[in-house]
Write a protein that holds these residues in place. Structure first.
Motif, PDB file in Angstrom:
ATOM      1  N   SER A 186       0.827  -1.198   0.000  1.00 35.58           N
ATOM      2  CA  SER A 186       0.000   0.000   0.000  1.00 35.58           C
ATOM      3  C   SER A 186       0.868   1.258   0.000  1.00 35.58           C
ATOM      4  O   SER A 186       0.642   2.197  -0.766  1.00 35.58           O
ATOM      5  N   LEU A 187       1.884   1.230   0.855  1.00 37.32           N
ATOM      6  CA  LEU A 187       2.771   2.379   0.994  1.00 37.32           C
ATOM      7  C   LEU A 187       3.548   2.655  -0.290  1.00 37.32           C
ATOM      8  O   LEU A 187       3.609   3.790  -0.772  1.00 37.32           O
ATOM      9  N   SER A 188       4.145   1.586  -0.875  1.00 40.13           N
ATOM     10  CA  SER A 188       4.939   1.781  -2.093  1.00 40.13           C
ATOM     11  C   SER A 188       4.075   2.342  -3.218  1.00 40.13           C
ATOM     12  O   SER A 188       4.503   3.230  -3.951  1.00 40.13           O
ATOM     13  N   LEU A 189       2.853   1.820  -3.340  1.00 36.89           N
ATOM     14  CA  LEU A 189       2.002   2.304  -4.423  1.00 36.89           C
ATOM     15  C   LEU A 189       1.609   3.760  -4.188  1.00 36.89           C
ATOM     16  O   LEU A 189       1.575   4.552  -5.133  1.00 36.89           O
ATOM     17  N   GLY A 190       1.326   4.112  -2.919  1.00 38.63           N
ATOM     18  CA  GLY A 190       0.996   5.503  -2.623  1.00 38.63           C
ATOM     19  C   GLY A 190       2.151   6.431  -2.950  1.00 38.63           C
ATOM     20  O   GLY A 190       1.972   7.477  -3.573  1.00 38.63           O
ATOM     21  N   LEU A 191       3.368   6.017  -2.552  1.00 34.93           N
ATOM     22  CA  LEU A 191       4.547   6.833  -2.858  1.00 34.93           C
ATOM     23  C   LEU A 191       4.728   6.939  -4.364  1.00 34.93           C
ATOM     24  O   LEU A 191       5.084   7.998  -4.882  1.00 34.93           O
ATOM     25  N   PHE A 192       4.454   5.835  -5.082  1.00 32.27           N
ATOM     26  CA  PHE A 192       4.585   5.875  -6.533  1.00 32.27           C
ATOM     27  C   PHE A 192       3.616   6.894  -7.130  1.00 32.27           C
ATOM     28  O   PHE A 192       3.984   7.688  -7.995  1.00 32.27           O
ATOM     29  N   VAL A 193       2.362   6.876  -6.652  1.00 27.48           N
ATOM     30  CA  VAL A 193       1.379   7.837  -7.173  1.00 27.48           C
ATOM     31  C   VAL A 193       1.883   9.266  -6.957  1.00 27.48           C
ATOM     32  O   VAL A 193       1.683  10.139  -7.798  1.00 27.48           O
ATOM     33  N   SER A 194       2.585   9.480  -5.815  1.00 27.36           N
ATOM     34  CA  SER A 194       3.048  10.836  -5.528  1.00 27.36           C
ATOM     35  C   SER A 194       4.145  11.277  -6.493  1.00 27.36           C
ATOM     36  O   SER A 194       4.411  12.465  -6.610  1.00 27.36           O
ATOM     37  N   THR A 195       4.798  10.333  -7.186  1.00 27.23           N
ATOM     38  CA  THR A 195       5.861  10.741  -8.112  1.00 27.23           C
ATOM     39  C   THR A 195       5.322  11.124  -9.487  1.00 27.23           C
ATOM     40  O   THR A 195       6.070  11.602 -10.334  1.00 27.23           O
ATOM     41  N   ILE A 196       4.016  10.885  -9.718  1.00 21.46           N
ATOM     42  CA  ILE A 196       3.433  11.260 -11.007  1.00 21.46           C
ATOM     43  C   ILE A 196       3.458  12.783 -11.144  1.00 21.46           C
ATOM     44  O   ILE A 196       3.124  13.496 -10.202  1.00 21.46           O
ATOM     45  N   GLY A 197       3.866  13.264 -12.321  1.00 19.38           N
ATOM     46  CA  GLY A 197       3.937  14.713 -12.562  1.00 19.38           C
ATOM     47  C   GLY A 197       5.369  15.170 -12.709  1.00 19.38           C
ATOM     48  O   GLY A 197       6.289  14.355 -12.756  1.00 19.38           O
ATOM     49  N   ILE A 198       5.550  16.493 -12.792  1.00 14.98           N
ATOM     50  CA  ILE A 198       6.898  17.050 -12.967  1.00 14.98           C
ATOM     51  C   ILE A 198       7.766  16.729 -11.747  1.00 14.98           C
ATOM     52  O   ILE A 198       7.338  16.934 -10.617  1.00 14.98           O
ATOM     53  N   ASP A 199       8.973  16.210 -11.993  1.00 16.57           N
ATOM     54  CA  ASP A 199       9.908  15.983 -10.898  1.00 16.57           C
ATOM     55  C   ASP A 199      10.534  17.324 -10.525  1.00 16.57           C
ATOM     56  O   ASP A 199      11.173  17.964 -11.356  1.00 16.57           O
ATOM     57  N   PRO A 200      10.323  17.787  -9.282  1.00 19.38           N
ATOM     58  CA  PRO A 200      10.791  19.128  -8.918  1.00 19.38           C
ATOM     59  C   PRO A 200      12.313  19.269  -8.969  1.00 19.38           C
ATOM     60  O   PRO A 200      12.822  20.365  -9.114  1.00 19.38           O
ATOM     61  N   VAL A 201      13.052  18.156  -8.868  1.00 20.78           N
ATOM     62  CA  VAL A 201      14.510  18.252  -8.869  1.00 20.78           C
ATOM     63  C   VAL A 201      15.036  18.416 -10.286  1.00 20.78           C
ATOM     64  O   VAL A 201      15.820  19.318 -10.583  1.00 20.78           O
ATOM     65  N   SER A 202      14.594  17.551 -11.209  1.00 16.24           N
ATOM     66  CA  SER A 202      15.161  17.577 -12.557  1.00 16.24           C
ATOM     67  C   SER A 202      14.251  18.287 -13.560  1.00 16.24           C
ATOM     68  O   SER A 202      14.673  18.616 -14.657  1.00 16.24           O
ATOM     69  N   GLY A 203      12.977  18.524 -13.187  1.00 19.57           N
ATOM     70  CA  GLY A 203      12.062  19.162 -14.117  1.00 19.57           C
ATOM     71  C   GLY A 203      11.541  18.235 -15.200  1.00 19.57           C
ATOM     72  O   GLY A 203      10.920  18.680 -16.168  1.00 19.57           O
ATOM     73  N   VAL A 204      11.811  16.930 -15.046  1.00 17.10           N
ATOM     74  CA  VAL A 204      11.340  15.970 -16.041  1.00 17.10           C
ATOM     75  C   VAL A 204       9.944  15.481 -15.643  1.00 17.10           C
ATOM     76  O   VAL A 204       9.736  15.134 -14.485  1.00 17.10           O
ATOM     77  N   PRO A 205       8.975  15.467 -16.592  1.00 15.50           N
ATOM     78  CA  PRO A 205       7.672  14.895 -16.238  1.00 15.50           C
ATOM     79  C   PRO A 205       7.782  13.376 -16.109  1.00 15.50           C
ATOM     80  O   PRO A 205       8.401  12.723 -16.950  1.00 15.50           O
TER      81      PRO A 205
END
Lengths: 161, 500
Positions: free
Chosen positions: B170-189
């Motif tokens: 449950s936790l890993s999938l939730g964290l994965f969902v949070s990575t969807i979108g622009i990565d604030p560090v590299s700016g890569v979607p």
């Protein structure tokens, strides 16, 4: 909606973890020469690994003895039904694709009448209740909270809404 | 400081905010009293409405609704033997046994008063300890934050009922969902699959509405629901003789207050767990353990106080560190972020009157609980006649409009739909929801603090343990990680007896 066996769930999670790792690997690597030594795919691939490992553990362990209450709970619930939950999903999908053209009030009324009748209500009472509820929700969101709910088919009568 | 308190009081006691509190109180009591509709759902359904309010009324609304729903969950426990919210499950048998003895008014009176006492105790601890903790938290670096986030996520994944393996999934999938979108560090979607609406990430409100409300609607329609027999009992005299009972059970109440608040403070553990632990601790140290499950007033008092104390306590990590203690505070944090108020130590510097407003809202809500809860108990039988077959369709329409209202696009309705299906599937397979939601909320914080720490330390993990507070947090986290292994060794003989 079939009750999933823990082993199947484990295998599914291994596959899902692999997909996550695959997608993460496809992301561009760390920018060379920058201070950042970890690319955008680093953290997601860790999550993919965690999902896979947990999936493996679940598949090996298999089902656990039901805790007290679990078994009787499942029996009381009986076999899940398909039609009614699919109607809920269908209503939401229809709302996503049609609400702009049909409008909130007609959409909401149709959905409410259908689901209330599934719940055992007769057509006339369902119709009256759905009319009252739809108008109440419309007034709350459209007039009080100023959400631009789509008027759709009722556009010609917009002055009354 | 006085000026901030006064300005917060002026805002809180304005007619508008009072009306908001009263409205959410009635809403919370109603939702909480109906089995199948939870305190978390009440909070999630309020989000689209609070979206248009200032921070203080918005949080006051959610605080009030969740506290009221937490108490109201006890009403069907006593009258139907069915907990209205999961946090009432620990003592449902006791509440119902008292009803069977013709003492429904006594059991509901205990629940009401201990709920209010627990809530107020938690709120006082919150007001006293949050500000000094916040000044300590200002010294925290990315290492401490990383471990604190991880500790919160770990407890939510491991302490939940059921298997820690499913908690990790449950936790890993939730964290994965949070990575969807622009990565604030590299700016890569990341993982947007070319969908422009996903570039900003998955919006939190429709996700919450999906997993907490739409999933419940699907569950309701997927299963035949057993007919419940409503106990026909007299509900007069809720307060009569309560002074004596509360005095007799003062130790249990004190235990529930303290344990509930502490468990609420632990990030990742909330009211459900608080009620269970406080109930079993009370039983363990009771002089009459045989009464537990058969109408123990002591157990009722301890756990009834504990779950409401935990609701208040959960706001300590939420406000001080920006790390939610449970699913309800996860929603509140999401709402505060959307309003430009960032929970964390700086909230005490930048928005002090908002913080004091939240503290006072807790006190007001828990005091208001006593008269309103009395009305709810007297109307209990009428409320419980409300049929889910009628409520669920209305809630569905509300969910759709509510998700739409966040950014006025139907994409949000699609997101609510998708997460409703995910939430339903998770519940059916026994995967807990709370770690998933905490993962989505905390994901960006974990990743950024992890990457920052790795960059600072030049890729060495030893630096993660160098600072004393970080090392302490790390130790606790790692002990929790290792606990299932230890339990596995202990349980091995048991498993061999049972070839299944």
């Amino acid at each position: 909606m079939v009750k999933f066996h823990d082993r199947h769930l484990g295998v599914m999670m291994v596959a899902l973890g692999a997909v996550i790792i695959g997608l993460a690997m496809a992301l561009p690597g760390p920018i060379t020469g920058a201070h950042i030594a970890y690319g955008p795919g680093f953290f997601p691939s860790l999550l993919g690994v965690a999902t896979m490992l947990a999936g493996v553990a679940l598949a090996i362990r298999g089902p656990q003895a039901a805790k007290d209450g679990d078994a009787s709970d499942a029996e009381a619930k009986g076999r899940p039904r398909f039609a009614a939950p699919l109607l809920v999903l269908g209503s939401m999908l229809a709302y996503v694709y049609l609400s702009d053209t049909v409008g909130f009030l007609p959409m909401s009324m149709v959905i409410l009448v259908l689901l209330l009748m599934v719940g055992g209500m007769r057509f006339v009472s369902a119709l009256l209740l759905s009319l009252a509820t739809s108008i109440a929700i419309y007034l709350l969101f459209s007039k009080v909270l100023m959400v631009p709910l789509p008027r759709g088919l009722l556009q010609p009568w917009a002055i009354w809404l | 400081m006085m000026a901030h308190i006064l300005s917060a009081a002026a805002e809180l006691f304005s007619p508008y905010v009072m009306a908001v509190i009263l409205g959410s109180a009635v809403f919370g009591l109603f939702i909480g009293a109906i089995p199948g509709l939870t305190a978390t759902m009440a909070t999630a359904l309020l989000v689209p409405i609070t979206f248009y309010m200032d921070p203080v009324p918005a949080v006051a609304a959610m605080v009030t609704a969740s506290a009221m729903a937490m108490f109201a969950g006890d009403i069907p426990s006593a009258l139907l033997r069915m907990p209205g919210t999961p946090a009432s499950a620990a003592y449902t048998d006791d509440a119902f046994a008292l009803t069977k003895k013709g003492m429904a008014h006594v059991s509901l009176g205990i629940c009401l008063l201990t709920s209010a006492i627990g809530g107020i105790f938690g709120a006082l601890v919150l007001s006293l300890f949050a500000p000094p903790l916040a000044s300590l938290a200002l010294k925290f670096s990315s290492f401490e934050y990383f471990w604190l986030c991880l500790l919160g996520l770990t407890t939510s994944a491991f302490i939940m009922q059921g298997s820690p393996i499913k908690g990790i999934i449950s936790l890993s999938l939730g964290l994965f969902v949070s990575t969807i979108g622009i990565d604030p560090v590299s700016g890569v979607p990341r993982f947007t699959f070319g969908a422009p609406s996903l570039i900003g990430g998955v919006s939190l409100v429709p996700v919450m509405i999906g997993v907490f409300a739409v999933a419940e609607i699907l569950r309701f329609y997927a299963h035949r629901n057993p007919k419940l027999a409503l106990e026909q009992v007299e509900l007069k005299g809720v307060f009569s003789g309560q002074g004596r009972i509360l005095w007799r059970e003062r130790k249990a109440i004190a235990q529930g207050n303290v344990l509930g608040t502490l468990i609420g403070i632990v990030p990742g553990a909330g009211a459900d767990i608080a009620a269970w632990i406080s109930y079993s601790v009370a039983k363990k140290f009771s002089r009459k353990p045989e009464e537990y499950g058969r109408g123990s007033e002591e157990g009722l008092a301890a756990a009834g106080a504990a779950n409401n104390a935990a609701v208040s306590g959960a706001y300590i990590p939420a406000l001080v560190f920006g790390i939610p203690g449970d699913a309800i505070t996860a929603i509140v944090i999401g709402v505060l972020f959307m309003k430009g108020v960032n929970p964390g130590p700086t909230i005490f510097l930048n928005n002090p009157s908002t913080v004091y407003g939240i503290f006072m809202a807790f006190l007001v809500a828990n005091l208001l609980m006593i008269p309103l809860g009395w009305v709810a108990i007297r109307c209990g039988r009428v409320i419980l006649k409300a049929r889910l077959a009628i409520l669920m369709p209305v809630i569905l329409v509300f969910c759709m409009v509510g998700s739409f209202a966040v950014d006025n696009t139907v994409t949000a309705v699609g997101v609510a739909l998708a997460f409703g299906v995910i939430g339903y599937f998770m519940e059916e397979t026994g995967i807990p929801i709370a770690p998933f939601v905490l993962g989505i909320v905390l994901g960006p914080l974990v990743e950024q603090n992890f990457l920052t720490s790795m960059m600072k330390s030049g890729g060495s993990f030893i630096a993660f343990f160098d600072r004393p507070i970080a090392a302490g947090l790390a130790l606790v986290t790692i002990i929790i990680w290792l606990s299932p292994l230890l339990a596995l060794f202990r349980r091995r003989p048991l498993l061999q007896d049972n070839p299944d």
